[in-house]
Write a protein that holds these residues in place. Structure first.
Motif, PDB file in Angstrom:
ATOM      1  N   TYR A  35       0.835  -1.191   0.000  1.00  0.00           N
ATOM      2  CA  TYR A  35       0.000   0.000   0.000  1.00  0.00           C
ATOM      3  C   TYR A  35       0.875   1.249   0.000  1.00  0.00           C
ATOM      4  O   TYR A  35       2.044   1.191   0.322  1.00  0.00           O
ATOM      5  CB  TYR A  35      -0.851   0.070   1.282  1.00  0.00           C
ATOM      6  CG  TYR A  35      -1.742  -1.110   1.505  1.00  0.00           C
ATOM      7  CD1 TYR A  35      -2.992  -1.169   0.923  1.00  0.00           C
ATOM      8  CD2 TYR A  35      -1.337  -2.158   2.319  1.00  0.00           C
ATOM      9  CE1 TYR A  35      -3.830  -2.249   1.142  1.00  0.00           C
ATOM     10  CE2 TYR A  35      -2.176  -3.237   2.552  1.00  0.00           C
ATOM     11  CZ  TYR A  35      -3.410  -3.278   1.961  1.00  0.00           C
ATOM     12  OH  TYR A  35      -4.221  -4.348   2.186  1.00  0.00           O
ATOM     13  N   ASP A  36       0.266   2.372  -0.279  1.00  0.00           N
ATOM     14  CA  ASP A  36       0.856   3.690  -0.040  1.00  0.00           C
ATOM     15  C   ASP A  36       2.242   3.873  -0.639  1.00  0.00           C
ATOM     16  O   ASP A  36       3.225   4.009   0.070  1.00  0.00           O
ATOM     17  CB  ASP A  36       0.937   3.976   1.471  1.00  0.00           C
ATOM     18  CG  ASP A  36      -0.430   4.215   2.086  1.00  0.00           C
ATOM     19  OD1 ASP A  36      -1.316   4.695   1.370  1.00  0.00           O
ATOM     20  OD2 ASP A  36      -0.586   3.932   3.274  1.00  0.00           O
ATOM     21  N   MET A  37       2.335   3.919  -1.962  1.00  0.00           N
ATOM     22  CA  MET A  37       3.626   4.223  -2.580  1.00  0.00           C
ATOM     23  C   MET A  37       3.961   5.682  -2.291  1.00  0.00           C
ATOM     24  O   MET A  37       3.157   6.576  -2.506  1.00  0.00           O
ATOM     25  CB  MET A  37       3.576   3.990  -4.087  1.00  0.00           C
ATOM     26  CG  MET A  37       4.923   4.161  -4.746  1.00  0.00           C
ATOM     27  SD  MET A  37       4.901   3.734  -6.482  1.00  0.00           S
ATOM     28  CE  MET A  37       4.769   1.980  -6.376  1.00  0.00           C
ATOM     29  N   ARG A  38       5.156   5.912  -1.757  1.00  0.00           N
ATOM     30  CA  ARG A  38       5.584   7.255  -1.343  1.00  0.00           C
ATOM     31  C   ARG A  38       6.971   7.560  -1.883  1.00  0.00           C
ATOM     32  O   ARG A  38       7.712   6.667  -2.272  1.00  0.00           O
ATOM     33  CB  ARG A  38       5.606   7.357   0.182  1.00  0.00           C
ATOM     34  CG  ARG A  38       4.309   7.002   0.859  1.00  0.00           C
ATOM     35  CD  ARG A  38       3.219   7.975   0.529  1.00  0.00           C
ATOM     36  NE  ARG A  38       1.964   7.555   1.165  1.00  0.00           N
ATOM     37  CZ  ARG A  38       1.015   8.376   1.493  1.00  0.00           C
ATOM     38  NH1 ARG A  38       1.139   9.654   1.286  1.00  0.00           N
ATOM     39  NH2 ARG A  38      -0.084   7.931   2.051  1.00  0.00           N
ATOM     40  N   PHE A  39       7.351   8.835  -1.845  1.00  0.00           N
ATOM     41  CA  PHE A  39       8.645   9.260  -2.372  1.00  0.00           C
ATOM     42  C   PHE A  39       9.721   9.395  -1.308  1.00  0.00           C
ATOM     43  O   PHE A  39      10.892   9.481  -1.627  1.00  0.00           O
ATOM     44  CB  PHE A  39       8.505  10.586  -3.125  1.00  0.00           C
ATOM     45  CG  PHE A  39       7.677  10.446  -4.365  1.00  0.00           C
ATOM     46  CD1 PHE A  39       8.168   9.757  -5.461  1.00  0.00           C
ATOM     47  CD2 PHE A  39       6.415  10.981  -4.439  1.00  0.00           C
ATOM     48  CE1 PHE A  39       7.408   9.612  -6.602  1.00  0.00           C
ATOM     49  CE2 PHE A  39       5.646  10.847  -5.579  1.00  0.00           C
ATOM     50  CZ  PHE A  39       6.141  10.159  -6.656  1.00  0.00           C
ATOM     51  N   THR A  40       9.330   9.431  -0.035  1.00  0.00           N
ATOM     52  CA  THR A  40      10.330   9.510   1.021  1.00  0.00           C
ATOM     53  C   THR A  40      10.047   8.449   2.074  1.00  0.00           C
ATOM     54  O   THR A  40       8.893   8.050   2.284  1.00  0.00           O
ATOM     55  CB  THR A  40      10.345  10.895   1.719  1.00  0.00           C
ATOM     56  OG1 THR A  40       9.110  11.083   2.392  1.00  0.00           O
ATOM     57  CG2 THR A  40      10.605  12.012   0.731  1.00  0.00           C
ATOM     58  N   ARG A  41      11.088   7.993   2.726  1.00  0.00           N
ATOM     59  CA  ARG A  41      10.950   6.970   3.761  1.00  0.00           C
ATOM     60  C   ARG A  41      10.147   7.504   4.942  1.00  0.00           C
ATOM     61  O   ARG A  41       9.354   6.784   5.545  1.00  0.00           O
ATOM     62  CB  ARG A  41      12.319   6.504   4.236  1.00  0.00           C
ATOM     63  CG  ARG A  41      12.216   5.359   5.229  1.00  0.00           C
ATOM     64  CD  ARG A  41      13.556   4.894   5.664  1.00  0.00           C
ATOM     65  NE  ARG A  41      13.901   3.526   5.609  1.00  0.00           N
ATOM     66  CZ  ARG A  41      13.132   2.462   5.794  1.00  0.00           C
ATOM     67  NH1 ARG A  41      11.869   2.597   5.966  1.00  0.00           N
ATOM     68  NH2 ARG A  41      13.615   1.249   5.758  1.00  0.00           N
ATOM     69  N   GLN A  42      10.340   8.762   5.287  1.00  0.00           N
ATOM     70  CA  GLN A  42       9.644   9.340   6.430  1.00  0.00           C
ATOM     71  C   GLN A  42       8.128   9.323   6.229  1.00  0.00           C
ATOM     72  O   GLN A  42       7.382   8.926   7.126  1.00  0.00           O
ATOM     73  CB  GLN A  42      10.110  10.769   6.667  1.00  0.00           C
ATOM     74  CG  GLN A  42       9.395  11.438   7.822  1.00  0.00           C
ATOM     75  CD  GLN A  42       9.828  12.865   8.037  1.00  0.00           C
ATOM     76  OE1 GLN A  42      10.701  13.371   7.338  1.00  0.00           O
ATOM     77  NE2 GLN A  42       9.234  13.528   8.995  1.00  0.00           N
ATOM     78  N   VAL A  43       7.662   9.722   5.066  1.00  0.00           N
ATOM     79  CA  VAL A  43       6.221   9.744   4.805  1.00  0.00           C
ATOM     80  C   VAL A  43       5.670   8.322   4.747  1.00  0.00           C
ATOM     81  O   VAL A  43       4.577   8.049   5.244  1.00  0.00           O
ATOM     82  CB  VAL A  43       5.917  10.527   3.505  1.00  0.00           C
ATOM     83  CG1 VAL A  43       4.448  10.478   3.168  1.00  0.00           C
ATOM     84  CG2 VAL A  43       6.366  11.965   3.651  1.00  0.00           C
ATOM     85  N   ALA A  44       6.427   7.395   4.172  1.00  0.00           N
ATOM     86  CA  ALA A  44       5.997   5.997   4.147  1.00  0.00           C
ATOM     87  C   ALA A  44       5.918   5.437   5.561  1.00  0.00           C
ATOM     88  O   ALA A  44       4.990   4.698   5.895  1.00  0.00           O
ATOM     89  CB  ALA A  44       6.945   5.170   3.289  1.00  0.00           C
ATOM     90  N   GLN A  45       6.887   5.787   6.417  1.00  0.00           N
ATOM     91  CA  GLN A  45       6.872   5.309   7.805  1.00  0.00           C
ATOM     92  C   GLN A  45       5.681   5.872   8.556  1.00  0.00           C
ATOM     93  O   GLN A  45       5.053   5.178   9.354  1.00  0.00           O
ATOM     94  CB  GLN A  45       8.175   5.677   8.512  1.00  0.00           C
ATOM     95  CG  GLN A  45       8.289   5.071   9.887  1.00  0.00           C
ATOM     96  CD  GLN A  45       8.287   3.553   9.840  1.00  0.00           C
ATOM     97  OE1 GLN A  45       9.118   2.963   9.158  1.00  0.00           O
ATOM     98  NE2 GLN A  45       7.374   2.923  10.546  1.00  0.00           N
ATOM     99  N   GLU A  46       5.336   7.137   8.300  1.00  0.00           N
ATOM    100  CA  GLU A  46       4.164   7.729   8.938  1.00  0.00           C
ATOM    101  C   GLU A  46       2.894   7.002   8.504  1.00  0.00           C
ATOM    102  O   GLU A  46       2.004   6.755   9.325  1.00  0.00           O
ATOM    103  CB  GLU A  46       4.070   9.214   8.593  1.00  0.00           C
ATOM    104  CG  GLU A  46       5.136  10.052   9.258  1.00  0.00           C
ATOM    105  CD  GLU A  46       5.206  11.469   8.731  1.00  0.00           C
ATOM    106  OE1 GLU A  46       4.404  11.839   7.826  1.00  0.00           O
ATOM    107  OE2 GLU A  46       6.074  12.221   9.207  1.00  0.00           O
ATOM    108  N   ALA A  47       2.806   6.626   7.232  1.00  0.00           N
ATOM    109  CA  ALA A  47       1.648   5.874   6.743  1.00  0.00           C
ATOM    110  C   ALA A  47       1.586   4.496   7.403  1.00  0.00           C
ATOM    111  O   ALA A  47       0.513   4.029   7.786  1.00  0.00           O
ATOM    112  CB  ALA A  47       1.708   5.745   5.229  1.00  0.00           C
ATOM    113  N   ALA A  48       2.731   3.828   7.539  1.00  0.00           N
ATOM    114  CA  ALA A  48       2.774   2.515   8.183  1.00  0.00           C
ATOM    115  C   ALA A  48       2.379   2.631   9.650  1.00  0.00           C
ATOM    116  O   ALA A  48       1.605   1.806  10.160  1.00  0.00           O
ATOM    117  CB  ALA A  48       4.165   1.906   8.051  1.00  0.00           C
TER     118      ALA A  48
END
Length: 57
Positions: A35-48
């Motif tokens: 889920y949630d393809m993101r461009f930065t690790r920080q934003v992906a971690q917040e989504a997780a």
């Protein structure tokens, strides 16, 4: 799952995985879906983290 998952995240259902240098996804370890393809690790971690909080309730 991936080399990108660390030991402290192993107990979580949703973890971040890096596809390319600027492409991260949130993997569901229970269903093996991404889920949630993101461009930065920080934003992906917040989504997780957000998904893990919702799942814990």
């Amino acid at each position: 799952m991936s080399d990108e998952t660390d030991e402290k995240a192993s107990g979580r259902r949703f973890v971040v995985r890096e596809l390319d240098p600027r492409c991260f996804v949130v993997d569901d370890t229970a269903t093996t879906l991404s889920y949630d393809m993101r461009f930065t690790r920080q934003v992906a971690q917040e989504a997780a983290d957000r998904r893990n909080r919702r799942n814990a309730v």
